[in-house]
Every structure is written in C-alpha cells, then in structure tokens.
Design a protein around this motif. Structure first.
Motif, PDB file in Angstrom:
ATOM      1  N   ASN A  99       0.926  -1.024  -0.216  1.00 51.53           N
ATOM      2  CA  ASN A  99       0.255   0.197   0.373  1.00 51.53           C
ATOM      3  C   ASN A  99       0.241   1.502  -0.194  1.00 51.53           C
ATOM      4  OD1 ASN A  99      -2.828   1.648   0.158  1.00 51.53           O
ATOM      5  ND2 ASN A  99      -3.339   0.503   1.546  1.00 51.53           N
ATOM      6  N   GLY A 101       1.416   4.451   2.642  1.00 51.13           N
ATOM      7  CA  GLY A 101       1.620   4.443   4.023  1.00 51.13           C
ATOM      8  C   GLY A 101       1.237   6.589   3.569  1.00 51.13           C
ATOM      9  N   SER A 103       2.784   9.373   6.686  1.00 47.14           N
ATOM     10  CA  SER A 103       2.924   9.581   8.407  1.00 47.14           C
ATOM     11  C   SER A 103       2.512  11.276   8.482  1.00 47.14           C
ATOM     12  CB  SER A 103       4.724   9.811   7.946  1.00 47.14           C
ATOM     13  OG  SER A 103       4.995  10.111   9.472  1.00 47.14           O
ATOM     14  N   LEU A 114       6.567   4.800  11.707  1.00 43.11           N
ATOM     15  CA  LEU A 114       5.786   3.778  10.534  1.00 43.11           C
ATOM     16  C   LEU A 114       6.920   4.038   9.221  1.00 43.11           C
ATOM     17  CD1 LEU A 114       3.003   6.887  10.531  1.00 43.11           C
ATOM     18  CD2 LEU A 114       2.643   4.916   9.998  1.00 43.11           C
ATOM     19  N   GLN A 122       7.281  -1.778  -0.064  1.00 38.42           N
ATOM     20  CA  GLN A 122       5.921  -1.369   0.148  1.00 38.42           C
ATOM     21  C   GLN A 122       6.321   0.567   0.596  1.00 38.42           C
ATOM     22  OE1 GLN A 122       4.911  -2.406   3.959  1.00 38.42           O
ATOM     23  NE2 GLN A 122       3.170  -3.471   2.971  1.00 38.42           N
ATOM     24  N   LEU A 124       5.991   4.562   1.685  1.00 33.78           N
ATOM     25  CA  LEU A 124       5.209   5.630   3.096  1.00 33.78           C
ATOM     26  C   LEU A 124       5.355   6.933   2.428  1.00 33.78           C
ATOM     27  CD1 LEU A 124       4.127   6.622   5.975  1.00 33.78           C
ATOM     28  CD2 LEU A 124       6.785   6.232   6.633  1.00 33.78           C
TER      29      LEU A 124
END
Ligand code: AMP
Length: 409
Positions: A99, A101, A103, A114, A122, A124
């Motif tokens: 996914n 993400g 922060s 995180l 992944q 972020l």
C-alpha cells in the motif's frame, strides 16, 4: 564530474533497503474542504523512479514540500491528498499486502515508527517537509533526522535542486549512499546536452514578463546559441534599449541599460538576436481588451500597450525554429492567459512541436502550461519540471542539490 545516476547503485544496495526519495509533489490543490489535485504532472513524472525502486523491492520513503507554509503546520498544505493519487498510479506495482502509507510528520517518533513497519515493496509518504522551519534553514539536526530514516538517499526533485535545503543538500552529509533519480538525471542530461553540446543550429526562445528574471539566462545563451528570439513583456525593455518608444507596454526602466549591454554582447558574438517586428496592442491590461494589430516598432499609438507578438513576428520566429536542430524555449510570447492574446504563444508552441528533427526542450511554468494547453506536449523532446532550477542551470549556476550528490558519489 562524477556520474550522477541511481542506476549506478546495484540492486543489492536497493533490495530490501530503506530508500528515502526527495520528490517534488508541489502540486496545485483546489480550495475545497477536501482539497483536490488540480494537476498531477509532478506526481506522474516520478513514477519511473518509483517503479524502478519498487520492482527492486525497496522500502520506499517519499518526502516533498508543498507550497509555502513557512515552517508552520498549515492543514491546507498537507500532502495527504497525494496519497490516493499515488496509490492509483502505483496500483500495477502494489501486491495485495502492499500500500501507500502516510506519516503525519516527516521526522520524529511517528515517522521512525512507520518507517520501521515498512515492508519490502511498500511506500510511505511523509508529511510536508516545510511544516518544519529547519527544512528551508538547512538545519543539520533536521537533515540528520531525515537521513536516519534511510539507508540510501535519492534526489529526484529537479524543481528544488537549486535550493540548499535540508532534504536536498543537508541530508547528503549524513547518508552513506546518495544518488540522482531518473527524473533528475533526465533533466540534467537534456538541459546539459542542449547547453554544452547542442546539435546546430541552436535556437533559444525567451519570453515572459521581465528582463530582470532572465538576464542571466540571456547572457549565458548569447555565448552558446546561434539565434536568440525574444518575445513577451521583456521584449519591450529591449525595444526601448534600441530607442523605440513602446507606449504603455511593460518596461523595466532600470533594466534598459542591462538590455542594451546584452544587445551589444550579442552583436560582438555575431549571433542573431531577433525581436518582435509587429504586435497585438490593447488599451488596457484586460482579458476583454480587443487586440489591435500594429506593424513595426514605430511609436505605438497613444496609451496602447503590446500584449502579444503579431503574425509577422510569428512567421519570423517560426522560420528560425523550423531550421533549428536544438530548440530551447522558456517564457510565453504574450499574455497567454488572455485567450485573445494567446495566439503568439500557441503558434510558437506549434512551431516548436512541429520540428520533428530537432531536440526540443521547454522549461518554465508558463511555457509548459502553454505547451500543454496547445495540445502539442507529446511532440516535445523534454519538458522541464523545474522553473527556477532550469533557469539557474541555464545561467550556468551550480545547483546545490546536484552538487551535493556529485560530492557524495
Ligand atoms: P515569466 O514568469 O517571467 O515567464 O512571465 C510570465 C508572465 O509574463 C505571464 O503571466 C504573461 O502574462 C506575462 N507576459 C507575457 N507577455 C507580456 C506582455 N507583453 N505584457 C505583460 N505581461 C506579459
């Protein structure tokens, strides 16, 4: 110069590693309660780099600025709206467990936590770097905090490379590996080749409002180009320097001397320095003003201002563009935001796009918008994502974000 490319990193240096990428997600947002992204070009431009690292199963951490929050938390300038768009654009690369993400802070406990939860493949996205005043101040402790999030640092934000900020310059002092992303590399390759080893004839077109913003670029291009075509508001300061009276047209009185010196420099160098030979005049600076064609550079009728180049100038400039093998364009030929005065800019966009044999490079926010509006963007060899950065690069200035990578590699 040391080689600048993250393709120099071998896969083992990326695989399963925490890779911090400085991107330029400074996208225009709507004023709605839930802001919408009005133009996602800057996000799409970073996809090749993201695909490259995600295919190598890196743990990807993205950081960017958005707007000018001046070191304070401004909810309207949160990067959160970017997450959904990024998810859509990366969908083909994300597995069921993967996914994008977000922060809510770019440093501190939450970011550390995180990042520690990130799995291979992944992504972020960190919150707006400029919510912290330390970003623009290039604060070493802040840069160190960013660096601590990663094993490898990649800069792919050409649009911010002319700023020595913590995320573009400072961070490189605290990471063992740093490199240029594919977008930054492509920008430097295209602009660098055009400026240093252009296929000839090399024609540069400069427009936009002010001589003061572009005089450094003009002086630098006089030394490199075969022809310089000047349009837009800045042409009127040059015409005044040649002794013409230009009515109410935009003129920087204090730059007439600088313009005269540039004209002399061009003459000494023996390059063609072409200026408008006809104009579209208006009574006032107004979208509803009626364009009035005016031939020559004789005194403009009382109270009139020039807001676009005329058909003869379009033909003159288009002829130069057609025979060029390298074309560099920065800045509109008129007030292209007013449809009645956008013809010159659109015609130049078409002439640049129609030259299939030339390397064509368009830079600067307004000329990029004009080329996109004109529908010819896909005919252009390279559209630069960095306005200020591309101008400074063309001036021959060293970009701190690039310099920092060079020292590191
Ligand atoms: P720049 O950001 O320097 O590339 O300038 C872009 C701006 O120049 C645009 O907003 C244009 O409307 C403006 N501009 C172009 N031509 C003219 C002109 N003849 N008179 C006044 N403004 C102009």
């Amino acid at each position: 110069m040391a080689k600048l490319s993250f393709r120099d990193l071998d896969d083992s240096e990326i695989h399963d590693k925490r890779v911090l990428i400085r991107v330029d997600f400074n996208v225009p947002l709507s004023n709605d309660a839930v802001p919408r992204i009005l133009d996602d070009t800057r996000i799409r431009e970073t996809i090749p780099t993201l695909e490259y690292v995600l295919r190598r199963k890196a743990k990807v951490i993205l950081c960017s600025h958005l707007g000018r929050p001046k070191g304070k938390i401004v909810p309207a300038l949160s990067l959160r709206p970017v997450v959904d768009r990024l998810r859509e654009l990366l969908d083909h690369l994300l597995g069921p467990q993967e996914n994008v993400g977000f922060s809510p802070d770019c440093v501190g406990e939450i970011a550390i936590e995180l990042v520690s939860q990130l799995g291979s493949g992944q992504t972020l996205l960190l919150e707006n770097l400029r919510f912290h005043p330390e970003e623009e101040a290039n604060d070493p402790r802040f840069a160190q905090q960013l660096a601590a999030l990663c094993d490898v640092y990649i800069n792919d934000a050409f649009g911010s490379a002319h700023r020595a900020h913590a995320s573009t310059e400072g961070v490189t002092h605290f990471v063992s590996k740093s490199a240029a992303g594919l977008l930054l590399e492509s920008e430097l390759n295209h602009l660098g080749k055009a400026l240093n080893v252009p296929d000839k004839p090399f024609v540069a077109i400069l427009g936009g409002a002010k001589v003061s913003d572009k005089i450094g670029v003009i002086e630098s291009l006089i030394e490199k180009a075969d022809a310089l075509l000047i349009g837009g508001g800045m042409a009127y300061t040059f015409l005044r320097a040649q002794g013409h009276s230009t009515g109410k047209s935009l003129v920087e009185e204090d730059k007439i001397g600088v313009a005269r010196a540039a004209l002399e420099q061009a003459k000494a160098k023996g390059i063609r320095f072409l200026m408008p030979v006809d104009h579209m005049l208006a009574d006032s600076f107004d979208a509803d003003a009626q364009p009035e064609p005016f031939e020559g550079n004789g005194p403009f009728p009382e109270g009139k201002m020039a807001l676009d180049i005329g058909p003869k100038t379009i033909e003159l400039f288009a002829n130069e563009i057609t025979s060029a093998r390298t074309v560099l364009w920065n800045g509109p030929m008129g007030v292209f935001e007013f449809p009645e005065f956008s013809r010159g800019t659109n015609a130049i966009a078409k002439a640049v796009a129609d030259n299939a044999e030339a390397t064509t490079i368009v830079g600067g926010g307004d000329s990029v918008a004009a080329i996109q509006q004109s529908g010819f963007a896909n005919h252009i060899t390279h559209i630069s994502t960095g306005g200020g950065a591309s101008l400074e690069f063309m001036e021959g200035k060293i970009l701190p974000g690039v310099e920092a990578l060079t020292e590191k590699s």
